[in-house]
Design a protein around this motif. Structure first.
Motif, PDB file in Angstrom:
ATOM      1  N   LYS A  80      16.460  18.229   6.371  1.00 52.81           N
ATOM      2  CA  LYS A  80      16.059  17.439   7.243  1.00 52.81           C
ATOM      3  C   LYS A  80      14.937  16.480   7.277  1.00 52.81           C
ATOM      4  CE  LYS A  80      20.150  18.851   9.358  1.00 52.81           C
ATOM      5  NZ  LYS A  80      21.010  18.226   8.909  1.00 52.81           N
ATOM      6  N   VAL A  81      14.605  16.174   5.981  1.00 50.07           N
ATOM      7  CA  VAL A  81      13.359  14.900   6.082  1.00 50.07           C
ATOM      8  C   VAL A  81      14.090  13.645   6.107  1.00 50.07           C
ATOM      9  CG1 VAL A  81      12.247  16.528   4.379  1.00 50.07           C
ATOM     10  CG2 VAL A  81      13.643  14.586   3.502  1.00 50.07           C
ATOM     11  N   ASP A  82      13.285  12.666   6.712  1.00 51.12           N
ATOM     12  CA  ASP A  82      13.864  11.441   6.970  1.00 51.12           C
ATOM     13  C   ASP A  82      13.555  10.443   5.978  1.00 51.12           C
ATOM     14  OD1 ASP A  82      14.109  11.908   9.865  1.00 51.12           O
ATOM     15  OD2 ASP A  82      11.988  12.906   9.475  1.00 51.12           O
ATOM     16  N   MET A  83      12.581  10.545   5.128  1.00 50.53           N
ATOM     17  CA  MET A  83      12.553   9.484   4.025  1.00 50.53           C
ATOM     18  C   MET A  83      11.941  10.528   2.596  1.00 50.53           C
ATOM     19  SD  MET A  83      10.526   6.694   6.263  1.00 50.53           S
ATOM     20  CE  MET A  83      11.134   5.318   5.283  1.00 50.53           C
ATOM     21  N   VAL A  84      12.370   9.534   1.580  1.00 53.40           N
ATOM     22  CA  VAL A  84      11.836  10.227   0.159  1.00 53.40           C
ATOM     23  C   VAL A  84      11.159   9.201  -0.387  1.00 53.40           C
ATOM     24  CG1 VAL A  84      12.622  11.083  -1.745  1.00 53.40           C
ATOM     25  CG2 VAL A  84      13.864  11.812   0.279  1.00 53.40           C
ATOM     26  N   VAL A  85       9.889   9.421  -0.912  1.00 54.02           N
ATOM     27  CA  VAL A  85       9.241   8.449  -1.712  1.00 54.02           C
ATOM     28  C   VAL A  85       9.329   9.060  -3.245  1.00 54.02           C
ATOM     29  CG1 VAL A  85       6.968   7.530  -2.569  1.00 54.02           C
ATOM     30  CG2 VAL A  85       7.677   7.684  -0.156  1.00 54.02           C
ATOM     31  N   MET A  86       9.775   8.458  -4.017  1.00 49.60           N
ATOM     32  CA  MET A  86      10.111   8.935  -5.504  1.00 49.60           C
ATOM     33  C   MET A  86       9.629   8.433  -6.645  1.00 49.60           C
ATOM     34  SD  MET A  86      13.991   9.659  -6.548  1.00 49.60           S
ATOM     35  CE  MET A  86      14.397  10.461  -8.153  1.00 49.60           C
ATOM     36  N   ARG A  87       8.988   9.018  -7.614  1.00 51.39           N
ATOM     37  CA  ARG A  87       8.654   8.613  -8.984  1.00 51.39           C
ATOM     38  C   ARG A  87       9.421   9.343 -10.016  1.00 51.39           C
ATOM     39  NH1 ARG A  87       3.051   6.334 -11.480  1.00 51.39           N
ATOM     40  NH2 ARG A  87       3.782   4.881  -9.965  1.00 51.39           N
ATOM     41  N   HIS A  88       9.992   8.834 -10.780  1.00 47.62           N
ATOM     42  CA  HIS A  88      10.726   9.646 -11.725  1.00 47.62           C
ATOM     43  C   HIS A  88      10.786   8.681 -13.324  1.00 47.62           C
ATOM     44  CE1 HIS A  88      14.027  12.046 -13.715  1.00 47.62           C
ATOM     45  NE2 HIS A  88      13.807  12.963 -12.659  1.00 47.62           N
ATOM     46  N   SER A  89      10.445   9.647 -14.294  1.00 47.79           N
ATOM     47  CA  SER A  89      10.729   8.859 -15.487  1.00 47.79           C
ATOM     48  C   SER A  89      11.959   8.378 -16.056  1.00 47.79           C
ATOM     49  CB  SER A  89      10.144  10.013 -16.661  1.00 47.79           C
ATOM     50  OG  SER A  89      10.899  10.851 -16.692  1.00 47.79           O
ATOM     51  N   ALA A  90      12.976   8.769 -15.301  1.00 54.51           N
ATOM     52  CA  ALA A  90      14.405   8.053 -15.780  1.00 54.51           C
ATOM     53  C   ALA A  90      14.444   6.788 -14.951  1.00 54.51           C
ATOM     54  CB  ALA A  90      15.371   9.129 -15.430  1.00 54.51           C
ATOM     55  N   ALA A 117       9.145   4.704  -5.952  1.00 53.23           N
ATOM     56  CA  ALA A 117       7.683   4.710  -6.442  1.00 53.23           C
ATOM     57  C   ALA A 117       7.291   4.568  -7.942  1.00 53.23           C
ATOM     58  CB  ALA A 117       6.850   5.710  -5.975  1.00 53.23           C
ATOM     59  N   GLY A 118       8.448   3.920  -8.811  1.00 52.54           N
ATOM     60  CA  GLY A 118       8.219   3.770  -9.871  1.00 52.54           C
ATOM     61  C   GLY A 118       9.312   4.565 -10.561  1.00 52.54           C
ATOM     62  N   ASP A 119      10.455   3.983 -11.340  1.00 57.81           N
ATOM     63  CA  ASP A 119      11.344   4.746 -12.106  1.00 57.81           C
ATOM     64  C   ASP A 119      11.454   4.064 -13.682  1.00 57.81           C
ATOM     65  OD1 ASP A 119      12.627   2.053 -11.244  1.00 57.81           O
ATOM     66  OD2 ASP A 119      14.440   3.018 -11.630  1.00 57.81           O
ATOM     67  N   GLY A 120      10.983   5.060 -14.443  1.00 58.03           N
ATOM     68  CA  GLY A 120      10.997   4.652 -15.940  1.00 58.03           C
ATOM     69  C   GLY A 120      10.384   3.357 -16.263  1.00 58.03           C
ATOM     70  N   ILE A 121      11.225   2.447 -17.047  1.00 55.55           N
ATOM     71  CA  ILE A 121      10.799   1.140 -17.422  1.00 55.55           C
ATOM     72  C   ILE A 121      11.488   0.301 -16.288  1.00 55.55           C
ATOM     73  CG2 ILE A 121      10.152   1.964 -19.669  1.00 55.55           C
ATOM     74  CD1 ILE A 121      12.841   0.482 -20.543  1.00 55.55           C
ATOM     75  N   ASN A 122      12.006   0.721 -15.541  1.00 58.91           N
ATOM     76  CA  ASN A 122      12.808  -0.512 -14.585  1.00 58.91           C
ATOM     77  C   ASN A 122      12.106  -1.054 -13.384  1.00 58.91           C
ATOM     78  OD1 ASN A 122      15.078  -1.510 -13.420  1.00 58.91           O
ATOM     79  ND2 ASN A 122      15.383   0.144 -11.881  1.00 58.91           N
ATOM     80  N   GLU A 123      11.639  -0.176 -12.459  1.00 54.08           N
ATOM     81  CA  GLU A 123      10.968  -1.075 -11.247  1.00 54.08           C
ATOM     82  C   GLU A 123       9.851  -0.350 -10.603  1.00 54.08           C
ATOM     83  OE1 GLU A 123      11.843  -4.108  -8.807  1.00 54.08           O
ATOM     84  OE2 GLU A 123      13.800  -4.566  -9.341  1.00 54.08           O
ATOM     85  N   HIS A 124       8.715  -1.004 -10.146  1.00 53.24           N
ATOM     86  CA  HIS A 124       7.950  -0.433  -9.238  1.00 53.24           C
ATOM     87  C   HIS A 124       7.547  -1.292  -8.045  1.00 53.24           C
ATOM     88  CE1 HIS A 124       4.580   1.637  -8.088  1.00 53.24           C
ATOM     89  NE2 HIS A 124       3.614   1.654  -9.124  1.00 53.24           N
ATOM     90  N   PRO A 125       8.660  -1.573  -6.998  1.00 54.78           N
ATOM     91  CA  PRO A 125       8.416  -2.467  -6.247  1.00 54.78           C
ATOM     92  C   PRO A 125       7.281  -2.538  -5.164  1.00 54.78           C
ATOM     93  CG  PRO A 125      10.228  -0.713  -5.669  1.00 54.78           C
ATOM     94  CD  PRO A 125      10.022  -0.383  -7.151  1.00 54.78           C
ATOM     95  N   THR A 126       6.807  -1.513  -4.999  1.00 61.37           N
ATOM     96  CA  THR A 126       5.596  -1.650  -3.863  1.00 61.37           C
ATOM     97  C   THR A 126       4.482  -2.202  -4.725  1.00 61.37           C
ATOM     98  OG1 THR A 126       5.129   0.892  -4.304  1.00 61.37           O
ATOM     99  CG2 THR A 126       6.192   0.282  -2.517  1.00 61.37           C
ATOM    100  N   GLN A 127       4.461  -2.063  -5.952  1.00 57.79           N
ATOM    101  CA  GLN A 127       3.311  -2.665  -6.843  1.00 57.79           C
ATOM    102  C   GLN A 127       3.524  -4.193  -6.841  1.00 57.79           C
ATOM    103  OE1 GLN A 127       0.579  -1.147  -8.556  1.00 57.79           O
ATOM    104  NE2 GLN A 127       0.068  -3.111  -8.671  1.00 57.79           N
ATOM    105  N   ALA A 128       4.628  -4.633  -7.081  1.00 60.95           N
ATOM    106  CA  ALA A 128       4.918  -6.102  -7.041  1.00 60.95           C
ATOM    107  C   ALA A 128       4.484  -6.480  -5.626  1.00 60.95           C
ATOM    108  CB  ALA A 128       6.291  -6.567  -7.473  1.00 60.95           C
ATOM    109  N   LEU A 129       4.831  -5.935  -4.622  1.00 66.81           N
ATOM    110  CA  LEU A 129       4.774  -6.427  -3.300  1.00 66.81           C
ATOM    111  C   LEU A 129       3.178  -6.629  -2.822  1.00 66.81           C
ATOM    112  CD1 LEU A 129       7.516  -4.484  -1.537  1.00 66.81           C
ATOM    113  CD2 LEU A 129       7.316  -6.777  -1.427  1.00 66.81           C
ATOM    114  N   LEU A 130       2.440  -5.422  -3.316  1.00 66.74           N
ATOM    115  CA  LEU A 130       0.868  -5.493  -3.135  1.00 66.74           C
ATOM    116  C   LEU A 130       0.432  -6.645  -4.009  1.00 66.74           C
ATOM    117  CD1 LEU A 130      -1.047  -3.880  -5.364  1.00 66.74           C
ATOM    118  CD2 LEU A 130       0.200  -2.144  -4.686  1.00 66.74           C
TER     119      LEU A 130
END
Lengths: 307, 307, 307
Positions: free
Chosen positions: B101-111, B129-142
């Motif tokens: 029963k956690v509410d939110m997941v922050v996740m970084r993964h190499s895939a 929080a970063g997935d492989g070579i796809n996206e790192h959205p909070t970095q772009a937002l900051l």
């Protein structure tokens, strides 16, 4: 009401009343966990150290969540990166931590009896989160809560514990608990993992034939195969294990009734359980995980002297 | 106001309105971070799990600080020392954590796509929080917040993204965001790291000549060179990379105007940036880090359904 | 009352008044630690980062407990799994963390002077939790508190520091502190670990004969032998070290008076101390650990500008 013990070292030391009290308290906490606000102030100002000398994702996180939902302060200690690698004795490590005035210790250790040894030497309440091949009491308690939710009782429920019974602290704690609470238990697995003497030692029936075990039981509690056992000639290969003792959908459908499938996790999909069994509506594996937090909250609360 | 999405998987899925809402909310949280008391009770009683399957100092700490300043409870999970090394599937690991029963997941993964896969299967809000070579959205937002602070707007600002564009999730998220918000973007780097087909795929101009890219831009967002790429014949040596694509003071002083230097960190000093550039008054690298906490507070807050 | 310094980099920089203030404050916090509720709200809303570039169980946990009992928010950072392994400079790592607006940094580093370097560059208060072979100021402060509890004062107390003086930050901080506070100090150990020039450098008497040192002193502060020194021809074997400089019960009983035994831990039982000495009523080793939390609470509180 209070427990008859100051520590939770094993199910072996608990009375049936203790077990009932823990399960009832867990059910109350489970109601808390359904609320939007899942936190209670019960253990505010209590400091709990999680001493994990063996790796464990789910058990450590489950305890940590239970502690935080009781508003306790938590300190995590894992063996890697610790003085343990500098050759410090277990007692020195723990004495040092306790001199810092912590109130409770949750402990996992690869040596059977490690928490019992400490309980003789230190004043804090100790909760065994798994010791060697001896006991894993909170796992047995969460399994019991999960069975009760299915059947309303433990009394008379037929449980087959399947797999490597000989090396499993989960099996041992489950057997102690189920027999104390009036359930019927058989163990099932390859003869190399359930020697004949275990029948007498555990006072349970041994059944080497998986089909027969499943036909008899209401619940199959399927243990994880320790992959490292492969080298120990206890079974020849994972594939062979799966062929003889793996549970698949076809097997379940051949049974006279729908049985409940449990597993303490992490699952080796395709070894002891096929994916379509693990994810089926007969499986209560994720309920077990959910119940783990509630059971650990109950144990921490009852041993804290705050009730 | 609310986001049009339940998760933050990538900038690709956000509308321009979503991005504006996140940036405005981040600006409000940034004011909170200037106060002596930097904490707000917004996410009290919410439990967030930080699931880091790849190492990351700054991103993990930035999220953890954001969570603590919102008064959330946090649980850290890193892949080393976890059941992942016992061969558990990603979905099993995450399902287990969510059953608690956690509410939110922050996740970084190499895939690439790992958080998208999970979002289909689990009920909690997921933040990539970063997935492989796809996206790192909070970095772009900051990064966007940092540019806005310099120029008052994103519209019409000329941004050159410099380095290994092909393998960079930071580049990809930045390109999506900047184009949605009306900035002008070119990418610059060696042809081995920006194949010709990327021009069409990204709909951005490619410029292989660093001097020309810098003369054109208002902002140079300089990516980190992954040292492990050296063995892949994509460029011959760090020294050669520095000679052709490294930014030094002499180069900056040769430009017609003072441009702004950004870098997502950690910097390879003397490779993609010289120290006197990284530490100069044209660099806003540390403001980016500061903005990271505010942006992550905004994202967590907006996805929490507590506003 | 306030400290004369904004950081705690070493005992060398403290005045006798600073030391007295810290010890008095620690005594007050120690009373708090005797209560059932051990938590005070003093540092509510303050964020402290524990930056441990070297492994340490007890120091890290002691600081973390001190922080939590002051109600601070804590972020743990250890070098393994960090950007440090990606080649980031120390200053970049710390600047990044500080850009996230943390208030205090507790730092352990293998390089002597690392915290002093940072203190020149960053605005947060820095507490040295051990830097190379230079200083470990909170250890000296907790040792001093432990001696004061035994003797009511530091003035005139005779302290023998025994072991590897040359490489010990604990020894160096203790010598500075004891001399500032009017205690008498000798150092004792093998000539390879206390070169003759150290007498002048430290302004302390060197005594190579253990028996004579113990006959003279009121307190023996026995240092841990770093097992990795064995390969450095500084002494030939642990067994030989134990025979010449190890403290055993027979030796203690041969002395004219009962002396107090201290050790910063972790103990190598059977090397520098025998178990029946470490666990005897002359040993105050566990009181030292207990005092560590109180002393660290005092330092954090006094440097926080919250008093």
């Amino acid at each position: 009401m209070a427990l008859s013990t100051r520590h939770l070292l094993g199910i072996k030391d608990l009375t049936a009343e203790d077990i009932s009290l823990i399960l009832q308290t867990a059910q109350q906490f489970k109601e808390v966990l359904q609320r939007p606000i899942k936190k209670v102030p019960s253990l505010r100002d209590i400091t709990i150290v999680n001493l994990f000398f063996e790796n464990s994702t789910r058990t450590r996180i489950s305890f940590e969540l239970a502690e935080k939902r009781l508003s306790a302060d938590t300190i995590n200690f894992t063996a890697s990166g610790s003085s343990v690698s500098k050759g410090e004795t277990l007692l020195d490590t723990v004495n040092n931590i306790l001199s810092m005035k912590v109130d409770m210790v949750v402990m996992r250790h690869s040596a059977s009896g490690a928490p019992h040894f400490l309980a003789k030497h230190i004043p804090a309440a100790i909760i065994n989160a798994g010791d060697g091949i001896n006991e894993h009491p909170t796992q047995a308690l969460l399994d019991a809560l999960s069975i009760m939710e299915q059947f309303g009782t433990l009394k008379g429920v037929r449980v087959a514990i399947i797999g490597d019974i000989m090396h499993s602290r989960v099996a041992q704690s489950n057997i102690y608990l189920l027999k104390k609470m009036g359930a019927e238990v058989i163990v099932c697995g390859p003869p190399t993992l359930i020697p004949k003497y275990m029948e007498e030692a555990f006072n349970v029936r041994v059944e080497y034939n998986l089909q027969k075990a499943l036909e008899w039981c209401d619940v199959a509690n399927v243990l994880r195969i320790q992959l490292e056992r492969q080298n120990q000639v206890l079974f020849s290969s994972l594939r062979e294990y799966n062929l003889v003792y793996g549970i698949n959908r076809r097997l379940l459908e051949s049974l006279p009734k729908k049985i409940t499938i449990m597993h303490p996790g992490p699952i080796n999909r395709g070894v002891e359980l096929d994916s379509d069994v693990a994810d089926s509506d007969q499986s209560i594996i994720l309920q077990q995980v959910e119940n783990g937090v509630a059971v650990r909250m109950a144990v921490l609360y009852l041993l804290s002297n705050r009730q």
